[in-house]
Design a protein around this motif. Structure first.
Motif, PDB file in Angstrom:
ATOM      1  N   THR A  42    -160.167   2.714  53.341  1.00 12.50           N
ATOM      2  CA  THR A  42    -159.339   2.439  54.517  1.00 12.50           C
ATOM      3  C   THR A  42    -160.198   2.089  55.723  1.00 12.50           C
ATOM      4  O   THR A  42    -159.887   1.157  56.481  1.00 12.50           O
ATOM      5  N   SER A  43    -161.296   2.815  55.915  1.00  9.76           N
ATOM      6  CA  SER A  43    -162.188   2.543  57.047  1.00  9.76           C
ATOM      7  C   SER A  43    -162.759   1.139  56.974  1.00  9.76           C
ATOM      8  O   SER A  43    -162.854   0.438  57.988  1.00  9.76           O
ATOM      9  N   ILE A  44    -163.128   0.721  55.778  1.00 12.01           N
ATOM     10  CA  ILE A  44    -163.659  -0.637  55.605  1.00 12.01           C
ATOM     11  C   ILE A  44    -162.576  -1.661  55.923  1.00 12.01           C
ATOM     12  O   ILE A  44    -162.822  -2.655  56.631  1.00 12.01           O
ATOM     13  N   ALA A  45    -161.366  -1.441  55.419  1.00 13.57           N
ATOM     14  CA  ALA A  45    -160.271  -2.378  55.661  1.00 13.57           C
ATOM     15  C   ALA A  45    -159.944  -2.471  57.147  1.00 13.57           C
ATOM     16  O   ALA A  45    -159.704  -3.565  57.678  1.00 13.57           O
ATOM     17  N   ARG A  46    -159.945  -1.335  57.843  1.00 16.08           N
ATOM     18  CA  ARG A  46    -159.685  -1.361  59.284  1.00 16.08           C
ATOM     19  C   ARG A  46    -160.759  -2.125  60.036  1.00 16.08           C
ATOM     20  O   ARG A  46    -160.481  -2.800  61.034  1.00 16.08           O
ATOM     21  N   ASP A  86    -156.577  -5.961  63.514  1.00 19.29           N
ATOM     22  CA  ASP A  86    -155.252  -6.227  64.060  1.00 19.29           C
ATOM     23  C   ASP A  86    -154.131  -5.781  63.131  1.00 19.29           C
ATOM     24  O   ASP A  86    -152.953  -5.824  63.509  1.00 19.29           O
ATOM     25  N   ALA A  87    -154.482  -5.378  61.918  1.00 19.31           N
ATOM     26  CA  ALA A  87    -153.472  -4.937  60.964  1.00 19.31           C
ATOM     27  C   ALA A  87    -153.173  -3.447  61.146  1.00 19.31           C
ATOM     28  O   ALA A  87    -154.010  -2.681  61.635  1.00 19.31           O
ATOM     29  N   ASP A  88    -151.987  -3.050  60.752  1.00 20.90           N
ATOM     30  CA  ASP A  88    -151.596  -1.635  60.729  1.00 20.90           C
ATOM     31  C   ASP A  88    -151.989  -1.078  59.366  1.00 20.90           C
ATOM     32  O   ASP A  88    -151.300  -1.302  58.364  1.00 20.90           O
ATOM     33  N   ILE A  89    -153.120  -0.376  59.297  1.00 20.23           N
ATOM     34  CA  ILE A  89    -153.660   0.115  58.032  1.00 20.23           C
ATOM     35  C   ILE A  89    -153.664   1.638  58.055  1.00 20.23           C
ATOM     36  O   ILE A  89    -154.237   2.253  58.957  1.00 20.23           O
ATOM     37  N   ARG A  90    -153.043   2.248  57.053  1.00 18.46           N
ATOM     38  CA  ARG A  90    -152.826   3.685  57.046  1.00 18.46           C
ATOM     39  C   ARG A  90    -153.530   4.337  55.862  1.00 18.46           C
ATOM     40  O   ARG A  90    -153.418   3.864  54.726  1.00 18.46           O
ATOM     41  N   ALA A  91    -154.229   5.426  56.150  1.00 16.97           N
ATOM     42  CA  ALA A  91    -154.966   6.157  55.114  1.00 16.97           C
ATOM     43  C   ALA A  91    -154.072   7.240  54.527  1.00 16.97           C
ATOM     44  O   ALA A  91    -154.083   8.393  54.973  1.00 16.97           O
ATOM     45  N   GLN A  92    -153.283   6.875  53.525  1.00  4.33           N
ATOM     46  CA  GLN A  92    -152.376   7.820  52.896  1.00  4.33           C
ATOM     47  C   GLN A  92    -151.857   7.211  51.599  1.00  4.33           C
ATOM     48  O   GLN A  92    -151.981   6.020  51.360  1.00  4.33           O
ATOM     49  N   GLY A  93    -151.275   8.053  50.762  1.00  4.92           N
ATOM     50  CA  GLY A  93    -150.616   7.548  49.579  1.00  4.92           C
ATOM     51  C   GLY A  93    -149.310   6.871  49.939  1.00  4.92           C
ATOM     52  O   GLY A  93    -148.675   7.206  50.956  1.00  4.92           O
ATOM     53  N   PHE A  94    -148.878   5.936  49.134  1.00  3.73           N
ATOM     54  CA  PHE A  94    -147.639   5.214  49.405  1.00  3.73           C
ATOM     55  C   PHE A  94    -146.457   6.168  49.467  1.00  3.73           C
ATOM     56  O   PHE A  94    -145.525   5.979  50.246  1.00  3.73           O
TER      57      PHE A  94
END
Length: 341
Positions: free
Chosen positions: A87-91, A96-104
């Motif tokens: 998640t940290s890499i993706a952020r 500018d994206a809404d990226i959340r570190a959690q299970g779906f």
């Protein structure tokens, strides 16, 4: 879509991240840029030009990074990823994206708010707990379809890569569940080598295209709920989804007893020597505009008329004044340098 350099969040929590990384190893499957590029070409031809996009199994963002620039410029991106380091890499890549570190299963999203859900969903013989779906006893990949469709608005699209079991298993429970809520637009079966280079795994997968129905709307095509016999060139008979049995051209290879994912000589689609990229691109052209845009949010290109092209269901004709014929569209080459799920 350009990334701004900034410190990745959470990387200092080494112990937590190590444990989470180990826990997510089961789902660390990475998607070929060839496959993603073909999916976006098909999505564009189906009428989607931009909007609210959900990626519920993001990885580091392959589906974000390979989105065509014109589509990305008109989209708002939301990604869900279980592993905090990933998640940290993706952020960092997509600030500018809404990226959340959690299970779906833990993600709180506004139901019916997304125009497109797109992903290479996790698959396996295990389940997650979600009170809304627990009684249905869905396996992980089935759960992603059920919850993913809840997040898509009527007229929007869900496009997921999943194991062939979603369409081929004898238990049609998930397919029956989805058929009451979505139009089956079509599917493409990929050979078991499609993810060999990216993920070093031999697995037969399907790309499934669904359009969410509006209240009171009934699907116009249901020949994907049951299984049917399919005989390969060597005379071996397989029980596969009736859609593929009726449309073998949508299988990009040959069914054979050659799988090794779960046991020796498992039914699998093996490559037939033809170029996967060219075949994916060719299949993506068998589509009709089915995406129903929302005024003020979507602005899909108008078709130019002429001969209508068949749906991904190979010959399906749609009688709905809101749908338009698709037109050929040449998209720019996409950047395949990113690595992601």
């Amino acid at each position: 879509m350009a990334a701004r350099a900034r410190p990745a969040e959470g990387i200092t929590h080494a112990g937590t991240i190590t444990r989470a990384a180990r826990a997510s190893t089961l789902n660390a499957h990475y998607t070929s840029p060839t496959v993603i590029g073909s999916i976006y070409e098909a999505v564009e031809r189906l009428g989607f030009g931009g909007g609210r996009v959900l990626e519920p199994a993001l990885g580091i963002g392959h589906f974000f990074g390979l989105m065509p620039e014109n589509m990305a410029a008109r989209s708002r991106l939301t990604g869900i990823e279980l592993d905090p380091l990933t998640t940290s890499i993706a952020r960092h890549l997509y600030p500018d994206a809404d990226i959340r570190a959690q299970g779906f299963e833990s993600a709180r999203l506004v139901e019916g708010s997304f125009d497109l859900a797109i992903s290479n969903v996790p698959f396996g013989d295990y389940k997650v707990s979600d009170p809304r779906f627990d009684e249905r006893n869905f396996l992980i990949h089935d759960y992603f379809f059920a919850k993913g469709l809840e997040q898509v608005r009527p007229g929007g699209l869900l496009v997921f890569i999943t194991s062939k079991g979603t369409l081929d298993k004898v238990n049609s429970g998930l397919r029956d569940y989805l058929s009451d809520k979505a139009e089956f637009v079509g599917a493409v079966r990929l050979p078991n080598t499609a993810f060999k280079q990216n993920a070093n795994t031999d697995v037969t997968t399907d790309i499934i295209f669904l359009r969410k129905l509006a209240d009171g709307e009934r699907p116009g095509h249901s020949a994907w709920l049951k299984l049917a016999a399919h005989t390969n060139g060597q005379g071996t008979v397989f029980q596969i989804n009736e859609y593929f049995a009726a449309n073998p051209r949508m299988m990009l290879g040959t069914m054979a007893l050659a799988g090794t994912m779960y046991r020796t000589n498992d039914p699998a689609l093996i490559p037939d020597g033809r170029d996967l990229a060219l075949r994916c691109a060719k299949r993506s052209r068998h589509c009709r505009r089915v995406f129903i845009g929302k005024k003020g949010l979507m602005s899909p290109r108008e078709g130019r008329g002429g001969d209508s092209c068949a749906g991904l269901c190979e010959g399906k004709r749609v009688h709905d004044s809101r749908w338009r014929d698709c037109r050929a569209h040449r998209r720019d080459a996409y950047d395949s340098d990113h690595i992601g799920r």
